[in-house]
Write a protein that holds these residues in place. Structure first.
Motif, short mmCIF file in Angstrom:
data_model
loop_
_atom_site.label_atom_id
_atom_site.label_comp_id
_atom_site.label_asym_id
_atom_site.label_seq_id
_atom_site.Cartn_x
_atom_site.Cartn_y
_atom_site.Cartn_z
N UNK A 87 -6.65 -5.20 7.56
CA UNK A 87 -8.81 -5.14 7.88
C UNK A 87 -9.72 -5.37 7.04
N UNK A 88 -10.10 -6.46 7.14
CA UNK A 88 -11.04 -5.98 6.20
C UNK A 88 -13.02 -5.73 6.01
N UNK A 89 -12.15 -4.08 5.54
CA UNK A 89 -13.48 -3.02 6.00
C UNK A 89 -14.85 -3.35 6.07
N UNK A 90 -15.00 -3.98 4.71
CA UNK A 90 -16.20 -4.37 4.56
C UNK A 90 -16.81 -6.20 4.93
N UNK A 91 -16.01 -6.42 6.34
CA UNK A 91 -15.87 -7.49 6.48
C UNK A 91 -16.13 -8.95 5.72
N UNK A 92 -15.68 -9.01 4.63
CA UNK A 92 -15.31 -9.71 3.90
C UNK A 92 -14.34 -10.41 4.95
N UNK A 93 -13.78 -12.09 4.28
CA UNK A 93 -13.47 -13.28 4.71
C UNK A 93 -12.21 -13.47 3.99
N UNK A 94 -11.49 -13.51 4.67
CA UNK A 94 -10.23 -13.82 3.96
C UNK A 94 -9.60 -15.12 2.61
N UNK A 95 -10.38 -16.13 3.57
CA UNK A 95 -10.39 -17.31 2.62
C UNK A 95 -11.23 -17.20 1.56
N UNK A 96 -12.03 -15.75 1.39
CA UNK A 96 -12.94 -15.36 -0.05
C UNK A 96 -11.83 -15.02 -1.23
N UNK A 97 -11.49 -14.16 -0.16
CA UNK A 97 -10.48 -13.63 -1.87
C UNK A 97 -9.77 -14.09 -2.39
N UNK A 98 -9.59 -13.83 -3.51
CA UNK A 98 -9.26 -15.12 -4.19
C UNK A 98 -7.38 -14.70 -3.68
N UNK A 99 -6.87 -12.92 -3.88
CA UNK A 99 -5.35 -13.34 -3.87
C UNK A 99 -5.41 -12.44 -2.63
N UNK A 100 -3.98 -12.76 -1.75
CA UNK A 100 -4.06 -11.15 -0.91
C UNK A 100 -1.78 -11.36 -0.54
N UNK A 101 -1.88 -9.88 -0.51
CA UNK A 101 -0.20 -11.01 0.15
C UNK A 101 0.61 -9.15 0.32
N UNK A 102 1.70 -8.98 1.03
CA UNK A 102 2.26 -7.77 1.06
C UNK A 102 3.71 -7.92 -0.06
N UNK A 103 4.02 -6.79 -0.61
CA UNK A 103 5.51 -6.64 -0.94
C UNK A 103 6.70 -6.09 -0.58
N UNK A 104 7.37 -5.64 0.08
CA UNK A 104 8.41 -4.72 0.51
C UNK A 104 9.38 -4.15 -0.98
N UNK A 105 9.40 -3.33 -0.84
CA UNK A 105 10.47 -2.87 -1.96
C UNK A 105 10.78 -2.11 -1.58
N UNK A 106 12.21 -1.70 -2.26
CA UNK A 106 13.68 -0.69 -1.42
C UNK A 106 13.12 0.61 -2.36
N UNK A 107 12.38 0.48 -2.64
CA UNK A 107 12.72 2.26 -3.37
C UNK A 107 11.18 2.59 -3.91
N UNK A 108 11.00 2.68 -4.24
CA UNK A 108 8.90 2.76 -5.21
C UNK A 108 9.05 2.20 -5.40
#
Length: 202
Positions: A118-139
């Motif tokens: 969720x964008x707490x500040x209500x900034x729309x996702x297309x205005x954000x330069x990059x965003x993603x998730x990473x799944x780590x098999x550890x730390x």
């Protein structure tokens, strides 16, 4: 090499033939860069919130881990805390918010985990330069332990939205799987986002 996920893809959370017992899911994003009046640059903070909802097999919400509750009641999930800025100067290779999950310690009644952003500040996702998730098999201490990635910034379907369902971790036979969902929703807060997950993906 990390798996690059696409929408709707499902992967088993296992490595070298064995189920992963501990994963960390990191959310990573950048602050918005704007030009100043005299040709300089300034960064506008972006406050995204990664959260996890714990659901039972009937689709009922059991618990929630978010910046307001950093640890699940069962103790199996831990949130790193709220990042209200985002990366400045490009991706630094680290995650802004990390959710640690001990899969073996999750109670038997927890059937699936919903990962929402969720964008707490209500900034729309297309205005954000990059965003993603990473799944780590550890730390989640850097890119070396990345098991899978899911880029959520470069998709026109996210334009104009401030909330999305990233994916789910769910039980499958004796192990766990991850499903990359990447669905934008009309809701603007965590409560509404988890309700949307329960109605459509639980």
């Amino acid at each position: 090499m990390a798996i690059s996920l696409s929408k709707g893809q499902r992967i088993s959370l296992e490595k070298n033939g064995g189920s992963l017992k501990h994963i960390e899911i990191g959310a990573n994003w950048g602050a918005i860069e704007k030009k100043t009046l005299f040709g300089g640059k300034k960064h506008v903070a972006v406050d995204l919130d990664a959260s996890v909802g714990l659901f039972d097999a009937q689709g009922s919400l059991v618990d929630t881990v978010w910046y307001g509750q950093l640890k699940s009641k069962c103790g199996a999930i831990q949130h790193s805390g709220d990042d209200r800025q985002g990366d400045t100067g490009g991706d630094d290779g680290l995650d802004n918010e990390v959710i640690k999950i001990n899969l073996d310690s999750l109670p038997a009644n927890v059937d699936k985990l919903a990962l929402v952003l969720n964008s707490y500040s209500q900034q729309k996702f297309d205005a954000i330069p990059f965003a993603g998730i990473r799944i780590h098999d550890g730390a989640a201490s850097g890119p070396d332990g990345v098991f899978a990635t899911f880029d959520v910034a470069h998709d026109a379907s996210f334009n104009g939205s401030v909330s999305m369902i990233l994916g789910s971790v769910y039980r499958h036979e004796s192990g766990w799987k991850f499903r990359s969902i990447g669905a934008t929703i009309a809701e603007k807060d965590l409560k509404g986002s988890l309700k949307a997950f329960a109605e459509n993906y639980a």
